[in-house]
Design a protein around this motif. Structure first.
Motif, PDB file in Angstrom:
ATOM      1  N   PRO A 221       0.768  -1.965  -0.073  1.00 45.25           N
ATOM      2  CA  PRO A 221      -0.040   0.049  -0.088  1.00 45.25           C
ATOM      3  C   PRO A 221       0.489   1.803  -0.112  1.00 45.25           C
ATOM      4  CG  PRO A 221      -1.082  -1.844   1.719  1.00 45.25           C
ATOM      5  CD  PRO A 221       0.098  -2.279   0.673  1.00 45.25           C
ATOM      6  N   HIS A 222       2.194   1.363   0.545  1.00 43.07           N
ATOM      7  CA  HIS A 222       2.578   2.248   0.646  1.00 43.07           C
ATOM      8  C   HIS A 222       3.128   3.221  -0.872  1.00 43.07           C
ATOM      9  CE1 HIS A 222       3.523   0.918   4.656  1.00 43.07           C
ATOM     10  NE2 HIS A 222       3.705   1.879   5.025  1.00 43.07           N
ATOM     11  N   GLU A 223       2.888   2.131  -1.721  1.00 36.52           N
ATOM     12  CA  GLU A 223       3.337   2.423  -3.469  1.00 36.52           C
ATOM     13  C   GLU A 223       2.317   3.245  -4.066  1.00 36.52           C
ATOM     14  OE1 GLU A 223       3.677   0.561  -7.546  1.00 36.52           O
ATOM     15  OE2 GLU A 223       3.590  -0.224  -6.015  1.00 36.52           O
ATOM     16  N   ALA A 226       3.211   6.530  -1.575  1.00 42.42           N
ATOM     17  CA  ALA A 226       4.213   7.610  -2.167  1.00 42.42           C
ATOM     18  C   ALA A 226       4.077   8.095  -3.281  1.00 42.42           C
ATOM     19  CB  ALA A 226       4.999   6.494  -2.401  1.00 42.42           C
ATOM     20  N   PHE A 227       3.134   7.655  -4.906  1.00 39.33           N
ATOM     21  CA  PHE A 227       2.717   8.033  -5.891  1.00 39.33           C
ATOM     22  C   PHE A 227       2.382   9.446  -6.064  1.00 39.33           C
ATOM     23  CE2 PHE A 227       1.393   7.521 -10.230  1.00 39.33           C
ATOM     24  CZ  PHE A 227       2.383   7.127 -11.087  1.00 39.33           C
ATOM     25  N   GLY A 228       1.580   9.766  -5.133  1.00 41.53           N
ATOM     26  CA  GLY A 228       0.779  10.499  -5.656  1.00 41.53           C
ATOM     27  C   GLY A 228       1.913  12.038  -4.702  1.00 41.53           C
ATOM     28  N   CYS A 229       3.224  11.614  -4.129  1.00 41.65           N
ATOM     29  CA  CYS A 229       3.421  12.696  -3.396  1.00 41.65           C
ATOM     30  C   CYS A 229       4.695  12.655  -4.425  1.00 41.65           C
ATOM     31  CB  CYS A 229       3.929  12.190  -2.133  1.00 41.65           C
ATOM     32  SG  CYS A 229       2.050  12.137  -0.752  1.00 41.65           S
ATOM     33  N   MET A 230       4.744  12.397  -5.033  1.00 41.50           N
ATOM     34  CA  MET A 230       6.575  12.624  -5.693  1.00 41.50           C
ATOM     35  C   MET A 230       6.359  14.130  -6.041  1.00 41.50           C
ATOM     36  SD  MET A 230       6.439   9.217  -8.485  1.00 41.50           S
ATOM     37  CE  MET A 230       7.115  10.421  -9.858  1.00 41.50           C
ATOM     38  N   THR A 231       7.161  14.774  -6.310  1.00 40.62           N
ATOM     39  CA  THR A 231       7.013  16.265  -6.766  1.00 40.62           C
ATOM     40  C   THR A 231       6.538  16.787  -8.178  1.00 40.62           C
ATOM     41  OG1 THR A 231       9.697  16.629  -6.155  1.00 40.62           O
ATOM     42  CG2 THR A 231       8.693  18.334  -7.559  1.00 40.62           C
ATOM     43  N   VAL A 232       6.692  16.148  -9.231  1.00 40.60           N
ATOM     44  CA  VAL A 232       6.101  15.744 -10.590  1.00 40.60           C
ATOM     45  C   VAL A 232       4.627  16.317 -10.578  1.00 40.60           C
ATOM     46  CG1 VAL A 232       6.212  13.261 -11.603  1.00 40.60           C
ATOM     47  CG2 VAL A 232       6.071  15.113 -12.619  1.00 40.60           C
ATOM     48  N   TRP A 233       4.377  15.097  -9.399  1.00 43.14           N
ATOM     49  CA  TRP A 233       3.054  15.491  -9.987  1.00 43.14           C
ATOM     50  C   TRP A 233       2.061  16.225  -8.156  1.00 43.14           C
ATOM     51  CZ3 TRP A 233       2.361  13.419 -14.041  1.00 43.14           C
ATOM     52  CH2 TRP A 233       2.413  12.262 -14.406  1.00 43.14           C
ATOM     53  N   ARG A 234       2.599  17.576  -7.875  1.00 44.34           N
ATOM     54  CA  ARG A 234       2.212  18.106  -7.087  1.00 44.34           C
ATOM     55  C   ARG A 234       2.315  19.659  -7.622  1.00 44.34           C
ATOM     56  NH1 ARG A 234       6.424  18.714  -2.832  1.00 44.34           N
ATOM     57  NH2 ARG A 234       7.544  16.666  -3.555  1.00 44.34           N
ATOM     58  N   PHE A 235       2.519  19.456  -9.173  1.00 43.47           N
ATOM     59  CA  PHE A 235       2.440  20.682  -9.873  1.00 43.47           C
ATOM     60  C   PHE A 235       3.015  21.460  -9.357  1.00 43.47           C
ATOM     61  CE2 PHE A 235      -0.225  17.406 -11.164  1.00 43.47           C
ATOM     62  CZ  PHE A 235       0.038  16.478 -12.825  1.00 43.47           C
ATOM     63  N   PHE A 270      11.011   4.010   0.404  1.00 44.90           N
ATOM     64  CA  PHE A 270      11.098   2.925  -0.677  1.00 44.90           C
ATOM     65  C   PHE A 270      10.940   3.507  -1.744  1.00 44.90           C
ATOM     66  CE2 PHE A 270      10.784  -0.329  -2.840  1.00 44.90           C
ATOM     67  CZ  PHE A 270      12.501  -1.165  -3.394  1.00 44.90           C
ATOM     68  N   TRP A 271       9.499   3.554  -1.692  1.00 48.08           N
ATOM     69  CA  TRP A 271       8.451   3.328  -2.384  1.00 48.08           C
ATOM     70  C   TRP A 271       9.073   4.546  -3.648  1.00 48.08           C
ATOM     71  CZ3 TRP A 271       7.643  -0.945  -5.037  1.00 48.08           C
ATOM     72  CH2 TRP A 271       7.404  -1.919  -3.777  1.00 48.08           C
ATOM     73  N   LEU A 272       8.770   6.080  -3.128  1.00 46.38           N
ATOM     74  CA  LEU A 272       8.663   7.109  -3.100  1.00 46.38           C
ATOM     75  C   LEU A 272      10.312   7.703  -4.374  1.00 46.38           C
ATOM     76  CD1 LEU A 272       7.467   9.626  -2.980  1.00 46.38           C
ATOM     77  CD2 LEU A 272       9.287  10.389  -1.227  1.00 46.38           C
ATOM     78  N   ILE A 273      11.367   7.173  -4.015  1.00 46.60           N
ATOM     79  CA  ILE A 273      12.171   6.614  -4.640  1.00 46.60           C
ATOM     80  C   ILE A 273      12.032   5.268  -6.033  1.00 46.60           C
ATOM     81  CG2 ILE A 273      14.686   5.748  -4.679  1.00 46.60           C
ATOM     82  CD1 ILE A 273      15.131   7.483  -1.905  1.00 46.60           C
ATOM     83  N   TYR A 274      11.652   4.518  -5.902  1.00 49.88           N
ATOM     84  CA  TYR A 274      11.098   3.504  -6.614  1.00 49.88           C
ATOM     85  C   TYR A 274      10.503   4.114  -7.891  1.00 49.88           C
ATOM     86  CZ  TYR A 274       9.498  -0.219  -9.214  1.00 49.88           C
ATOM     87  OH  TYR A 274       8.530  -1.792  -9.869  1.00 49.88           O
TER      88      TYR A 274
END
Length: 449
Positions: A221-223, A226-235, A270-274
């Motif tokens: 679930p942490h994946e 993390a995905f929505g917290c990536m810099t690119v998806w925070r616009f 881990f999943w943020l970097i992944y």
């Protein structure tokens, strides 16, 4: 799309909808602007709005883990499980002769990131609750979903990196870190796989639907967290690391309160970097898809240059692994661009002239929507070429990547971090100069000079 092919699509949609119980002509056919991987078309039958989700080509969808029928099945399962998701009303067949895809009822609201990011903080809680409901779905109900385990996933990324040339040092650093920090596999959980701002419909500040389920799979679930917290998806919301709407602690609390698993910061990192490595490689793969002919759209080839954004984000994530002395080392100077020549216009100046002509002469005659979006992509493409002609540093270094992946080189190497910072800043300035994190990275890194 020509008027003739658009009419053929409308006729095909009429046949599909008649099979599902809706009669009448398909009217108001409009290509929506979003969707880097799939096409979305809005249309009406009997005054009721629907959306067609369609693959750009059979070749493109052939490489996906989920075909269109299985994606539709995931959406139906999610909606039955209480997740706010569109209702799938019909699926295309080969006999329909309008491609591969399915049709959904139109959901109120907008997926525009600006619309979501201007919403009240409660939207983050609603997204977290929707995510918890996704994670509560029974994996047995979706036996065809692929499973992503950390070790296998990292090695798949490493293979993809090698296939893409294996020559971008920030990606190599990310892969080396992932290999050294593998978490234990989690209990298989249904994941959306692409849950982020831009893939949610928001109406009046509230979540109305979760969109784009093509990357659904089983995993940790942490994946998804993390995905929505990536810099690119925070616009550009650099100060709000939780989906651009709040802080990560806010997201974790809301998710746990909605029934999600206990938040583990180490797994989250881990999943943020992944996923940052994954998106860098996904961007590069767009170029491969364009070259193969699977999708010759202009958008596809331009998105491939977004890998430079993830080079930057990976360095920002990983630089904490470097010794303090290396983090404080001044950056080397940028390579100065060649002076502007007098006399005949340069190739870069001609590209500038074309871009200005498009803005002044073509844009005023275009309706808002897909055509204007594609014009903006075209102008972006001209800018990339113009800036490359002016002097773009080479982001490729296969020999360095090989030493990073074998552990012979790390961020403790004197001068490595400073050199990579400079290279990444200058490459991104050529490829995507409006990326919001670029200005912030310059402020931080160049203050040491």
């Amino acid at each position: 799309m020509t008027a003739e092919s658009q009419q053929a699509l409308a006729d095909g949609l009429q046949r599909v909808m008649a099979r599902a119980g809706w009669t009448g002509p398909a009217t108001g056919l409009l290509r929506l602007s979003g969707g880097a991987n799939m096409q979305s078309w809005r249309f009406e039958i009997g005054g009721e709005p629907f959306v067609l989700r369609r693959a750009p080509s059979a070749e493109w969808v052939a490489g996906r883990a989920l075909d269109m029928a299985r994606e539709a099945a995931v959406i139906r399962c999610a909606q039955a499980g209480g997740v706010p998701a569109p209702e799938v009303v019909a699926e295309l067949t080969p006999a329909d002769d309008i491609g591969l895809g399915f049709i959904m009822r139109c959901v109120p609201g907008s997926p525009d990131p600006e619309n979501a990011l201007s919403s009240p903080p409660a939207l983050l809680e609603e997204i977290a609750a929707a995510m918890a409901k996704v994670h509560a779905l029974d994996p047995a109900a979706l036996p065809f979903l692929p499973v992503l385990e950390p070790a296998a996933g990292v090695e798949a990324l490493a293979a993809q990196f090698a296939e893409a040339g294996g020559d971008r040092p920030p990606i190599a650093l990310g892969l080396a870190w992932l290999r050294a920090n593998l978490p234990a596999p989690a209990a298989p959980t249904v994941l959306h796989g692409d849950l982020r701002i831009g893939n949610v419909m928001v109406e009046n500040g509230h979540l109305s639907a979760v969109l784009d389920w093509e990357l659904a799979h089983l995993g940790d679930p942490h994946e998804d967290l993390a995905f929505g917290c990536m810099t690119v998806w925070r616009f550009g919301r650099l100060d709000k690391r939780g989906f651009g709407l709040g802080q990560i602690d806010d997201l974790a609390r809301a998710y746990e309160a909605a029934g999600g698993v206990a938040f583990d910061p180490a797994r989250f990192r881990f999943w943020l970097i992944y996923r940052t490595v994954w998106w860098a490689l996904s961007a590069l793969s767009m170029g491969k898809g364009w070259r193969s002919g699977a999708d010759r759209s202009l958008e596809r080839v331009v998105v491939a240059r977004r890998a430079a954004e993830q080079d930057l984000d990976l360095l920002l994530l990983l630089e904490t692994e470097a010794p303090e002395a290396e983090r404080g080392r001044p950056l080397p100077p940028s390579v100065s661009p060649p002076p502007t020549a007098e006399g005949e216009p340069s190739a870069a100046e001609i590209l500038t002239a074309v871009s200005e002509w498009l803005a002044a002469t073509v844009k005023p005659h275009m309706a808002a929507g897909r055509e204007r979006f594609e014009l903006a992509v075209a102008q972006n493409a001209l800018g990339i070429v113009r800036r490359e002609l002016a002097g773009r540093p080479n982001p490729h270094d296969k020999a360095l990547c090989e030493t990073i992946l074998t552990g012979r080189t790390t961020l403790a190497e004197p001068g490595l971090l400073a050199n990579l910072r400079r290279r990444v800043l200058d490459t991104l300035a050529a490829d995507m100069p409006k990326y919001p994190a670029l200005a912030e990275a310059r402020r931080i890194w160049e203050s040491t000079t």
